[in-house]
Design an enzyme around this catalytic site. Sequence first.
Site, PDB file in Angstrom:
ATOM      1  N   ARG A  90       0.831  -1.203   0.000  1.00 47.02           N
ATOM      2  CA  ARG A  90       0.000   0.000   0.000  1.00 47.02           C
ATOM      3  C   ARG A  90       0.867   1.255   0.000  1.00 47.02           C
ATOM      4  O   ARG A  90       0.558   2.229  -0.693  1.00 47.02           O
ATOM      5  CB  ARG A  90      -0.921  -0.001   1.215  1.00 47.02           C
ATOM      6  N   ASN A 144     -10.691  -4.445  -1.293  1.00 49.86           N
ATOM      7  CA  ASN A 144     -10.575  -3.426  -2.335  1.00 49.86           C
ATOM      8  C   ASN A 144      -9.627  -3.848  -3.451  1.00 49.86           C
ATOM      9  O   ASN A 144      -8.699  -4.629  -3.218  1.00 49.86           O
ATOM     10  CB  ASN A 144     -10.064  -2.121  -1.717  1.00 49.86           C
ATOM     11  N   CYS A 164     -19.136  -2.122   0.926  1.00 47.21           N
ATOM     12  CA  CYS A 164     -18.290  -0.978   1.282  1.00 47.21           C
ATOM     13  C   CYS A 164     -18.962  -0.239   2.424  1.00 47.21           C
ATOM     14  O   CYS A 164     -20.191  -0.280   2.569  1.00 47.21           O
ATOM     15  CB  CYS A 164     -18.126  -0.060   0.062  1.00 47.21           C
ATOM     16  N   TYR A 244     -14.132  10.107  -2.022  1.00 45.29           N
ATOM     17  CA  TYR A 244     -13.163   9.689  -3.040  1.00 45.29           C
ATOM     18  C   TYR A 244     -13.242  10.558  -4.291  1.00 45.29           C
ATOM     19  O   TYR A 244     -12.336  10.529  -5.115  1.00 45.29           O
ATOM     20  CB  TYR A 244     -13.378   8.224  -3.416  1.00 45.29           C
TER      21      TYR A 244
END
Length: 421
Positions: A90, A144, A164, A244
């Site tokens: 990540r 994800n 989600c 987002y």
Amino acid sequence: MKLAVVGGGSTYTPELIDGFARLRDTLPIEELVLVDPAADRLQLVGGLARRIFARQGHPGRIVTTSDVDAGVADADAVLLQLRVGGQAAREQDETWPLECGCVGQETTGAGGLAKALRTVPVVLDIAERVRRTNPDAWIIDFTNPVGIVTRALLQAGHKAVGLCNVAIGFQRKFAALLGVAPVEVHLDHVGLNHLTWETGVRLGGPDGDDILPKLLAEHGDAVAGDLRMPREIVDRLGVVPSYYLRYFYQHDAVVEELRTKPSRAAEVAAMERELLTMYGDPTLDEKPALLAKRGGAFYSEAAVDLAASLLGNGGSPHQVVNTVNNGTLPFLPDDAVIEVQASVDRTGATPLAVPGLDPLFSGLIANVTAYEDLALKAALHGGRERVFKALLAHPLVGQYAYAERLTDSLVAHNREHLAWA
């Protein structure tokens, strides 16, 4: 009833355990299996999970194992919450795209593609194991990028629904602002995973009065603050975008912000080390307050609600999930996976009707759906050219030179996870 959680050694897991304990009347679990290859983490998380169940008087049995086949055998539902490559991967997803002036984020843009390429083959292997040991089990995907992963599962014929926590987070926040119970708030939630808008906020159900204009007029500053967007953007849109959408609506400003502060991955890694130390305390028998900063708020409530409905134990009649389009959004392919309100029962999730969308929203949805189609092809079949085409199609990349450079960076940083590289 038996549930299995693959990725059960995650620091998220005590949030899930707390929900299972509190909501045991909705989802009466007799056996819960936490599956994870990281034996040291699994031991710490499993110990805390058992203490949480004991504190809250839950009679269920909690088992830990690193054996996927044994863990999912005879499970009624399997929850997937894995992170291939861990926080180290990540960290890379969030940093190397910035070198090209592109957003570095773990679920969208170039970093999101990297995560999809690492994750889809692993998830499909797990799903095949579930199908071999128990073909009737439901797979609930929280891994994800949820939209791409869920589409991969559905195209392979698995019984899967994606989940989600964005929608349930909005529901809880709006309910608090309005002074009503969360169950009274119904969202007209539409889009793709991590690319959604609340186009209506209704009291009492899908046929209730839309109070979104009133909500924005009276609480616009609070809503915009949670989104980390200027209120002007929300007012001009007339809807509430997912946070987002910052990466799309304020791309360059967000890139500059990301370049000047530690990555979210670094923050989470430090938090996880502290959490795991806490989990090792034999006197701790509840989820620590620090876990709220880790992310995944209300995940447990959403997961319990979805599992209960899929397994025929009640649950809310309408829930926001990721499921197959099947004409719901007529401008998308039928096999696209969308994130909308759906009716959920033993047969799966059936999207509710969605009114016509403003091209301002439908255009971006169509663009990102095309990217997701290319991303899934790259994840399933590999190849540098497929990766390049997916990046070129993504609206957060879009330029030939950037797509070329980012393709090289993606492959270089993920070679150990890409069988074809």
